[in-house]
Design an enzyme around this catalytic site. Structure first.
Site, PDB file in Angstrom:
ATOM      1  N   ARG A 155     -85.756   2.526  -8.617  1.00 15.48           N
ATOM      2  CA  ARG A 155     -87.198   2.439  -8.895  1.00 15.48           C
ATOM      3  C   ARG A 155     -87.628   0.994  -9.062  1.00 15.48           C
ATOM      4  O   ARG A 155     -88.609   0.557  -8.458  1.00 15.48           O
ATOM      5  CB  ARG A 155     -87.508   3.243 -10.148  1.00 15.48           C
ATOM      6  CG  ARG A 155     -88.844   2.921 -10.773  1.00 15.48           C
ATOM      7  CD  ARG A 155     -89.266   3.914 -11.829  1.00 15.48           C
ATOM      8  NE  ARG A 155     -88.434   3.953 -13.030  1.00 15.48           N
ATOM      9  CZ  ARG A 155     -88.683   4.734 -14.086  1.00 15.48           C
ATOM     10  NH1 ARG A 155     -89.713   5.564 -14.066  1.00 15.48           N
ATOM     11  NH2 ARG A 155     -87.897   4.716 -15.133  1.00 15.48           N
ATOM     12  N   GLU A 320     -90.449  17.460 -23.682  1.00 17.57           N
ATOM     13  CA  GLU A 320     -91.236  16.244 -23.507  1.00 17.57           C
ATOM     14  C   GLU A 320     -92.663  16.689 -23.182  1.00 17.57           C
ATOM     15  O   GLU A 320     -92.855  17.714 -22.523  1.00 17.57           O
ATOM     16  CB  GLU A 320     -90.633  15.430 -22.352  1.00 17.57           C
ATOM     17  CG  GLU A 320     -91.297  14.103 -22.100  1.00 17.57           C
ATOM     18  CD  GLU A 320     -90.490  13.275 -21.089  1.00 17.57           C
ATOM     19  OE1 GLU A 320     -89.292  13.010 -21.340  1.00 17.57           O
ATOM     20  OE2 GLU A 320     -91.054  12.921 -20.048  1.00 17.57           O
TER      21      GLU A 320
END
Ligand code: 3EB
Length: 328
Positions: A155, A320
């Site tokens: 990334r 989450e």
């Protein structure tokens, strides 16, 4: 601090209104003001429209669609593995690819971020505010070889300097569909937003070495340019840099809510998540659905909530939550 953050400047011009984000029961139509729409899981509809993305996460409970609407006509198109749409100063862009076509997790993340960063740099909407990442087997592999850690390395390589204004808010979750499928999509606009960090947490890009060679590159939230919407990253029971309450879903939910409340306060938003604050809970074990729903009914009763089956990027984390908080 990510590179260049001090150089961030504010435009004196009024920012265009942020997209509205809503959930609706499946089978909605696209309007000319639809910037993007999402279905979840294997049973999601197929639409041959670049604005439509089938997210590889199974819904827990009713299958809802997520819709982003802007206050302008939207143009859209495709370019290889990338599809995009833009209108009213806002850009949606998404890349889907197979890791096997690129030589693994790291190379695929590099490829996806390379496509997105070059595309974003080619237009007016070059300020990435928010980004989502879904990969298979996110916790597979040990230590530095965990797939999430390879994703983090690819990334940052693929990002180049497009994120030099400060990292966007982000979510990175493990899916249970085709294990090689990588999905990355983003929301960008034509002027900088304001990254917001959480004083209860070490900023992710400063995580110590124990969490991997490449720290995760994201902000805890972004205040979108009109300053009236907080786009909130995937938020879990992380305090300092450590995971809290390993294996205890109820305690993790409580800690997650403290982190969400802290982000609202730090971003200058009113307390609480109202009926215009769509939230998404990523739940590692589908058997925890009832616990998460009961927690939300008690502590987040007004917020539209979508539950999906997803793995959090640290194996000990069970839940989450991400979402949006509009000021007005
Ligand atoms: C954390 O706080 C939990 O790698 O983009 C949350 C949101 C997490 C985004 C990412 C990771 C990411 O570190 C994990």
């Amino acid at each position: 601090m990510p590179p260049g953050r001090e150089m961030r400047e504010r435009s004196p011009l009024a920012a265009p209104p942020a997209p509205t984000v809503t959930y609706r029961p499946s089978h909605g139509a696209f309007s000319s003001h639809t910037l993007a729409a999402f279905g979840f899981g294997h049973d999601a509809a197929h639409h041959d429209d670049p604005r439509w993305l089938r997210v590889a996460l199974e819904p827990l409970g009713p299958g809802l669609e997520e819709v982003w609407e802007v206050d302008a006509e939207v143009l859209s198109g495709r370019d290889g593995d990338l599809r995009w749409s833009r209108g009213g100063g806002w850009l949606f862009a998404a890349v889907e690819c197979g890791e096997g076509d690129h030589g693994g997790t790291e190379a695929a993340a590099d490829y996806a971020y390379g496509l997105l960063s070059r595309f974003v740099a080619s237009g007016d909407e070059r300020h990435v505010q928010r980004i989502w990442n879904y990969l298979g087997g996110i916790n597979d592999g040990n230590g530095d070889d965990e797939r999430y850690k390879h994703f983090c390395t690819g990334r940052i390589r693929g990002m180049g300097d497009v994120f030099a204004q400060g990292y966007p808010a982000a979510t990175a979750i493990g899916h249970h569909a085709d294990p090689g499928l990588l999905q990355v999509y983003l929301l960008a606009t034509d002027r900088p937003g304001t990254p917001v960090e959480n004083p209860r947490q070490v900023s992710a890009w400063r995580y110590p070495r124990q969490y991997g060679r490449t720290p995760p590159s994201f902000a805890r939230a972004t205040l979108l340019p009109a300053d009236d919407v907080l786009a909130i990253s995937g938020t879990a029971a992380v305090v300092g840099h450590a995971s809290a309450h390993a294996g205890d879903i109820a305690a993790q939910l409580g800690e997650t809510l403290r982190n969400l409340d802290t982000l609202l306060a730090t971003g200058g938003l009113p307390a609480g998540f109202d009926h215009r604050a769509p939230l998404k809970a990523y739940v590692r074990h589908p058997s925890d659905e009832a616990i998460v729903r009961a927690f939300a009914a008690r502590h987040l009763p007004d917020a539209p909530l979508l539950l999906v089956h997803g793995d959090i990027c640290r194996a000990e984390l069970l839940v989450e939550i991400d979402g949006w908080r509009y000021r007005g």
